[in-house]
Design a protein around this motif. Structure first.
Motif, short mmCIF file in Angstrom:
data_model
loop_
_atom_site.label_atom_id
_atom_site.label_comp_id
_atom_site.label_asym_id
_atom_site.label_seq_id
_atom_site.Cartn_x
_atom_site.Cartn_y
_atom_site.Cartn_z
N LEU A 230 0.83 -1.21 0.00
CA LEU A 230 0.00 0.00 0.00
C LEU A 230 0.86 1.26 0.00
N GLY A 231 2.01 1.20 0.66
CA GLY A 231 2.94 2.33 0.60
C GLY A 231 3.47 2.53 -0.81
N LEU A 232 3.73 1.42 -1.49
CA LEU A 232 4.18 1.48 -2.87
C LEU A 232 3.12 2.12 -3.77
N PHE A 233 1.87 1.73 -3.57
CA PHE A 233 0.79 2.30 -4.36
C PHE A 233 0.60 3.78 -4.06
N SER A 234 0.65 4.12 -2.78
CA SER A 234 0.49 5.52 -2.39
C SER A 234 1.57 6.40 -3.02
N ASP A 235 2.81 5.90 -2.99
CA ASP A 235 3.92 6.68 -3.54
C ASP A 235 3.90 6.72 -5.07
N SER A 236 3.21 5.76 -5.68
CA SER A 236 3.14 5.70 -7.14
C SER A 236 2.04 6.58 -7.72
N ALA A 255 -1.16 0.74 8.09
CA ALA A 255 -0.35 1.90 8.46
C ALA A 255 -0.45 3.00 7.43
N ARG A 256 -0.91 2.70 6.21
CA ARG A 256 -1.02 3.69 5.15
C ARG A 256 -2.47 4.08 4.88
#
Length: 275
Positions: A230-236, A255-256
């Motif tokens: 989910l952090g990867l998706f958020s940053d993408s 956490a995201r």
């Protein structure tokens, strides 16, 4: 802390060996699913224990490839969960039409059913020519199948009904030809697709995405790995970009979670916060 069984220890050592030898990281996948699929691998390869399976994998790359395929296999359909695609069509597409160009990431694309669904939907909504699709998976055999776009004729009835229920504006038969027991989907649907071997566990972001669809992948991850993905998706995603998850997946307790707001709650479609 519960005491580990012999099987649990064997599986941990096997997954560590698979990672160190071949760089496939399943160490934080949900253990119940991993154990079930590794038992299938033991049966297929004719070995009695997970330790014996580990030995086989370390010394036989072809066996390792077979096990990786088992661990990553996903069963999907065209327009699976039609309500999700209807929500994309009716709620998300009007926002996407405001952009001159679009980038869409289908993460965990498996054999390409969801990718083709999006390509058809975007063609029907007049967005295809401005969109670049990224279709990713860690299973190279699945990526190869997605790039070919050939599916059994026996699945077409379900595909067609899902397309209709999703709000399809044409007949699904407009997009494929049949022969030799298969339905071959028009290669023009894949002209604006980049197929890539990409791991949500170890690889980096795809930047400036307007929409990410990752459905029925994170149910195989533990909480730590879900947060990582989910952090990867958020940053993408761009600000106000969209994220679609599977019907049994959620941002709750992540956490995201604060990175997103509900957009179409019932269909697990979220929007990236502005800040």
């Amino acid at each position: 802390m519960d005491e580990l069984t012999t099987e649990d220890i064997e599986i941990r050592l096997l997954l560590e060996a698979l990672y160190r030898r071949y760089h496939y990281d399943f160490r934080n996948y949900a253990q119940a699913s991993i154990k079930r699929r590794l038992r299938q691998a033991r049966q297929q390869l004719g070995v009695a224990t997970f330790s014996a399976l580990q030995d086989r994998l370390l010394h036989d790359p072809e066996a390792a490839s077979r096990v990786v395929r088992l661990l990553t296999v996903q069963v999907s359909d065209f327009f699976r969960d039609p309500g999700y695609f209807r929500a994309i069509r009716e709620k998300v597409v009007p926002h996407l039409k405001t952009y001159p160009s679009l980038k869409v990431w289908i993460a965990g694309c498996s054999a390409g059913e969801e990718l083709h669904s999006f390509a058809i939907l975007f063609r029907e909504e007049g967005l295809e020519d401005r969109t670049l699709f990224y279709a990713t998976d860690i299973n190279q055999s699945a990526l190869d199948a997605a790039a070919q776009g050939i599916y059994p004729i026996s699945r077409l009835q379900a595909f067609t009904e899902n397309h209709r229920l999703s709000g399809g504006r044409s007949s699904l038969s407009d997009y494929y030809t049949t022969g030799y027991g298969g339905a071959v989907f028009d290669k023009s649907l894949r002209e604006r697709v980049v197929f890539s071997d990409h791991s949500l566990v170890t690889d980096a972001v795809f930047s400036e995405m307007h929409l990410i669809s990752c459905r029925n992948v994170m149910i195989y991850f533990d909480r730590q790995l879900q947060d990582r993905a989910l952090g990867l998706f958020s940053d993408s995603l761009i600000r106000n970009g969209f994220l679609g998850l599977g019907s049994k997946e959620s941002l709750r307790f992540s956490a995201r979670a604060d990175d997103f707001v509900d957009f179409v709650k019932d269909e697990k479609i979220y929007q990236r916060r502005m800040a």
